[in-house]
Enzyme design. Sequence first.
Site, PDB file in Angstrom:
ATOM      1  N   GLY A 172       0.709  -1.333   0.081  1.00 17.99           N
ATOM      2  CA  GLY A 172       0.078   0.070   0.387  1.00 17.99           C
ATOM      3  C   GLY A 172       1.077   1.184  -0.040  1.00 17.99           C
ATOM      4  O   GLY A 172       0.243   1.817  -0.140  1.00 17.99           O
ATOM      5  N   PRO A 212       4.918  -4.836  -1.032  1.00 20.13           N
ATOM      6  CA  PRO A 212       4.627  -3.435  -1.891  1.00 20.13           C
ATOM      7  C   PRO A 212       4.439  -4.367  -3.024  1.00 20.13           C
ATOM      8  O   PRO A 212       5.240  -4.761  -3.568  1.00 20.13           O
ATOM      9  CB  PRO A 212       5.834  -2.829  -1.271  1.00 20.13           C
ATOM     10  CG  PRO A 212       7.082  -4.097  -1.493  1.00 20.13           C
ATOM     11  CD  PRO A 212       6.653  -5.408  -0.202  1.00 20.13           C
ATOM     12  N   GLY A 213       4.018  -3.231  -4.214  1.00 20.14           N
ATOM     13  CA  GLY A 213       3.614  -3.367  -5.405  1.00 20.14           C
ATOM     14  C   GLY A 213       3.794  -2.271  -5.936  1.00 20.14           C
ATOM     15  O   GLY A 213       5.005  -1.908  -6.179  1.00 20.14           O
ATOM     16  N   CYS A 247     -13.623   3.144 -28.235  1.00 18.49           N
ATOM     17  CA  CYS A 247     -15.392   3.970 -28.642  1.00 18.49           C
ATOM     18  C   CYS A 247     -15.562   4.088 -26.272  1.00 18.49           C
ATOM     19  O   CYS A 247     -16.297   2.554 -26.924  1.00 18.49           O
ATOM     20  CB  CYS A 247     -16.449   2.541 -29.067  1.00 18.49           C
ATOM     21  SG  CYS A 247     -15.311   3.057 -30.707  1.00 18.49           S
ATOM     22  N   GLU A 248     -14.776   4.472 -25.834  1.00 17.41           N
ATOM     23  CA  GLU A 248     -16.002   4.244 -24.892  1.00 17.41           C
ATOM     24  C   GLU A 248     -15.224   6.180 -24.431  1.00 17.41           C
ATOM     25  O   GLU A 248     -14.327   6.779 -24.731  1.00 17.41           O
ATOM     26  CB  GLU A 248     -15.069   4.026 -23.969  1.00 17.41           C
ATOM     27  CG  GLU A 248     -14.936   2.018 -23.881  1.00 17.41           C
ATOM     28  CD  GLU A 248     -16.481   1.188 -23.918  1.00 17.41           C
ATOM     29  OE1 GLU A 248     -17.183   2.314 -22.390  1.00 17.41           O
ATOM     30  OE2 GLU A 248     -16.875   0.817 -23.680  1.00 17.41           O
ATOM     31  N   TYR A 296      -0.003  -2.292 -12.608  1.00 19.74           N
ATOM     32  CA  TYR A 296      -1.266  -2.054 -12.535  1.00 19.74           C
ATOM     33  C   TYR A 296      -1.287  -1.540 -14.127  1.00 19.74           C
ATOM     34  O   TYR A 296      -2.584  -0.296 -13.933  1.00 19.74           O
ATOM     35  CB  TYR A 296      -2.476  -1.539 -11.602  1.00 19.74           C
ATOM     36  CG  TYR A 296      -2.057  -1.981 -10.132  1.00 19.74           C
ATOM     37  CD1 TYR A 296      -2.280  -3.731  -9.857  1.00 19.74           C
ATOM     38  CD2 TYR A 296      -1.709  -1.326  -9.065  1.00 19.74           C
ATOM     39  CE1 TYR A 296      -1.990  -3.705  -8.047  1.00 19.74           C
ATOM     40  CE2 TYR A 296      -0.931  -1.621  -7.765  1.00 19.74           C
ATOM     41  CZ  TYR A 296      -1.755  -3.426  -7.814  1.00 19.74           C
ATOM     42  OH  TYR A 296      -1.361  -3.786  -6.398  1.00 19.74           O
TER      43      TYR A 296
HETATM   44  C1  LIG Z   1      -2.760  -5.454  -3.861  1.00 16.74           C
HETATM   45  C2  LIG Z   1      -2.126  -5.776  -2.895  1.00 16.74           C
HETATM   46  C3  LIG Z   1      -1.233  -5.469  -2.468  1.00 16.74           C
HETATM   47  C4  LIG Z   1      -0.223  -4.552  -2.557  1.00 16.74           C
HETATM   48  O1  LIG Z   1      -0.690  -3.344  -2.462  1.00 16.74           O
HETATM   49  P1  LIG Z   1       0.483  -2.218  -3.288  1.00 16.74           P
HETATM   50  O2  LIG Z   1      -0.808  -1.138  -3.237  1.00 16.74           O
HETATM   51  O3  LIG Z   1       0.498  -2.368  -4.468  1.00 16.74           O
HETATM   52  O4  LIG Z   1       1.656  -2.091  -2.612  1.00 16.74           O
HETATM   53  C5  LIG Z   1      -0.062  -6.622  -0.832  1.00 16.74           C
HETATM   54  N1  LIG Z   1      -0.937  -6.971  -0.849  1.00 16.74           N
HETATM   55  C6  LIG Z   1      -2.382  -7.578  -0.919  1.00 16.74           C
HETATM   56  C7  LIG Z   1      -2.074  -8.483   0.255  1.00 16.74           C
HETATM   57  C8  LIG Z   1      -2.903  -6.568  -2.083  1.00 16.74           C
HETATM   58  O5  LIG Z   1      -3.472  -7.189  -2.302  1.00 16.74           O
END
Ligand SMILES: *Cc1c(COP(=O)(O)O)cnc(C)c1O
Length: 432
Positions: free
Chosen positions: A238, A288-289, A356-357, A385
């Site tokens: 997050g 973290p993503g 077309c949106e 994403y």
């Molecule tokens: C999506 C997700 C993340 C990563 O979220 P980010 O906002 O990209 O860091 C981590 N843990 C869980 C369980 C998620 O669903």
Amino acid sequence: MHQFHYAGNKLHCEGVSLESLVKKFGTPLYVYSQNTLADHYQKLDRAMKPVDHMVCFAMKANSNLSVVRTLANCGSGFDIVSVGELMRVIKAGGDPKKCVFAGAAKTEAEIEFALKQGVYCFNAESEPELVRINKVAARLKKIAPVAVRVNPNVAAKTHSKITTGTYEDKFGIAFESIEGVYARASKLKNLRLRGVQMHIGSQITETTPFEKAVQKMLPLVAKLKARHHIEFFSIGGGLGIVYKGALESGSPSWWKTTAGKTILTPQKYADRLLPLLKPLGLKILMEPGRFITGNAGVLVTHVEYVKRTGRKNFVIVDAAMNDLIRPAFYEAYHQILPLNKKVRPTMSSDVVGGVCESGDYFCKDRPLPKFAAGEHLALMSAGAYGFVMASTYNTRPLTAEILVNGKQVAVVRERQKVQETWAGETVAPWLK
Ligand SMILES: *Cc1c(COP(=O)(O)O)cnc(C)c1O
């Protein structure tokens, strides 16, 4: 920080000009900076050093094999949400034993495969799921490591489509029920209660929501440790990133933006959370993503037409919502920069795709340099994403993906051929 910068008038990824990539590989084109990926991983890893920890990159943000391999080479584990992602980890040379398996709808087949691969833990989101994991483990004569995802009911103050940690959301099990759930799960013979997990949302740009959630969790986590000997506490992902004005310093006014006032750095995050976490004496997991990949990628696109209607100036580009859905889906902001920043007037513009949106836009009424047909733009911060959410809507083939390392360039995903968009389809025999 990220390694997209101007050298002279030309926007570069590390040591390579994006124009040179466009000439070779065409558009739309995703471009990733390997050193930015590694740098972000290492910054977080270093900040958490005072505690025993494991960073599990949430690979749903960007699951390209080369991205996964870059992070595996750094020592990263992975937060996976499907068997497909686990197979990608294996294919990329990552370690299944450093994988945590999240997601609310795990099938028996998925649980079986993940168990056989020896994943670090299953993060369960419901009691029926715990029962199912136990059943599969019993059939395979294995002990399944599990953690329960706690919904701490803390507002993350982010967009409603990316908040996950309140009782309005489908995720996890309510805070108040957790002790009972662990007590019942402890009676399931083929489970080992290995940890506890939370994840309150995405693109969180201040430390307070994390701090509040951790603080709320602490007494519960300590109890679970005492009663069930859990080993880890996963504080989820997050961490937010800067989408606006990431290239601000020394830039002409047309890309100065209002944001960037408080940036959530890994150090700030660690400084606030470590004093709370350290006394637990548990291994701390992070997922973290976006933080790792968001600012490590851009989507480069070609201006096809410029069209004026009434008071509007539309810049029509060859990328569209099927390539990058975040603006349409989350009302997300992506900074837009020209690959060649030659001096020109500013003009309020909508940058739009050809799908077309009416939701197919990248920005509306934004002061931007006056763009001309034939030039190229970069949609910044598209590394998380982005490609992973792409589709072939409107029969538009998936874009190519490029990885840059210094002056090295690799095509890490070939551009899809139009014919491949209908691969596997047939005309029913009675129609012929
Ligand atoms: C999506 C997700 C993340 C990563 O979220 P980010 O906002 O990209 O860091 C981590 N843990 C869980 C369980 C998620 O669903």
